[in-house]
Each structure stands twice: as C-alpha cells, then as structure tokens.
Write an enzyme that holds these catalytic residues in place. Sequence first.
Site, mmCIF file in Angstrom:
data_model
loop_
_atom_site.group_PDB
_atom_site.id
_atom_site.type_symbol
_atom_site.label_atom_id
_atom_site.label_comp_id
_atom_site.label_asym_id
_atom_site.label_seq_id
_atom_site.Cartn_x
_atom_site.Cartn_y
_atom_site.Cartn_z
ATOM 1 C CB CYS A 79 57.426 63.605 62.688
ATOM 2 S SG CYS A 79 56.552 63.082 64.202
ATOM 3 C CB CYS A 190 61.092 65.073 69.989
ATOM 4 S SG CYS A 190 59.734 66.130 69.574
#
Length: 272
Positions: A79, A190
């Site tokens: 992440c 992302c």
Amino acid sequence: MTHSTRSPSNILIFDSGIGGLSIADEVTRALPQHPIVYIADNRLYPYGIQPDNALLARAKTLFPTLESHYQPAIIIIACNSASTLILDEVRAITQTPVIGVVPAIKPAADITQTGQMGLLATKGTISRQYTADLIAEFASHHKITKIGSDILVSQAERKLHGYIIEEALIEKELAPIITNSAIDTIILGCTHFPLIKQEIQNTLGNRVHLIDSGEAIARRTTHILSISNQQLPPTSPPPTHTFIFTAENNQVSKLTPALHTRGFFTIKIGNH
C-alpha cells in the site's frame, strides 16, 4: 484463530483493502511455491483518507501481532499510502524484513522521452513528504501532473467484486492527462491501479506508458528470501494462500471468485 498458517516461509502481504492483490499477482508469478498470507485491514479502509496519526497508531499495535502470529519470512506493505508513512516505524518494531511499496518515480523518470509524467495515487500518497522527496531526488527536472484519486480506487474494488467498471468516471479522473499530449509516462502510485491497468490504458491510449512497482517488489522479495536461505524449492501443486479481513465484510462472497483465481482458498475474518 488456529495457528495453521504458521510457516517459516510465509510471505505476508498487507494492505487496507484488495489493492495489494496486484502485488500478490507479481509475487506469485516470481515465487509460486511460497504460501501467501494476505491481511486486508478493512477495519481502517481506506488508508488513503486516514489521518497520519491513526495509521501510525494502528501500525504500532498491528504489526507485532501479525509477526508473532504468522511468523512470516518477509512482510510486504502493499500500500503506497501506508508505506510512505509507516515503513520506518514497522521496520523498527519488527524483526522480519519489511518491503514497502512506493511510487515508481525513479524508473518512470528513466524512461520518459518528453520529461512530462503523470502520477496517479491516493490523495494521501500525493501529499506525503516521502513522495515529494522521491520526486526531488529522481525527477526534479521533469514535470509531473499529480492526480489524487479515490474514485479510481473504488473502481478497482468494483471490478474485483464483479461489478461493472464505470468508464466515464475513469475518463473524468484522467482528464488532466488526456488533455496534455506531452505526457508519455504514467506512474500507477497505488496498488489498486494495476488491477484496472487495461481500463486506464484504454482511456489514455497507447501513447502513454504505464509503470508500477509490482515486478520490482517481486524481484526484491525473491532476493531477500534467497540471501536468507528461506526460498522454497518448486512444489506441485502450488500452495493454498490465505486471505484475512481484520473486520466483518459483507461483500466477501462477491470477492471470492477473484480470490480463488489467485489461489486464495482460505478466507477468514480475523480478530486483529
């Protein structure tokens, strides 16, 4: 919970949602013999909108517990929003090697021909000092158009849950890139975004090169397991992976097909 997931060669992949499955895909390609334990911290999903102090507090309580329970050979924080904030903290409080996923700004800067790039990420990643430092170090002479998008995150989640992608929303989010024909390289900052890579490519056209961190993370994982003598020999059939939510999720049944295709046949709600 049982301790059946304990293994000296577990690869623990962590994210707030399912974006880290793009990292799991690359790790599985490189290391198909290694069991993966995937932790989706949906208790705080999405990380991209959480205040920094909440994520740091969560890391301090969660990661020592995960390390103790699953005894992984390596931890991957899959992440960008989390890695750009908590990576050093997690390394300080665990004994296990920790890899973070951060925007692929350096390789993008190396391949752009026009010197103009786009950075697609969450609003949290876009605004972090860590990201600004990466740009300053590796792309200071380039022009970067930044788009902080929670809508693209939600579209990736929709796709893996079996819902229709809303292409008009993707096009609207990417408008600053579509209208700038000089941009030739896009950083998918992302881990959700490689899950909709084809949809993004369709929207932008083939003039734009998309780059993410997945393959680099898989190479780094392979290297660390190799030098620590924890790389397993090839096995057939490959191991079953485990997927764990940290809180109840009423969408699990819709996500199950996408998990099964990736080898995640054990799906649990944890108490972490």
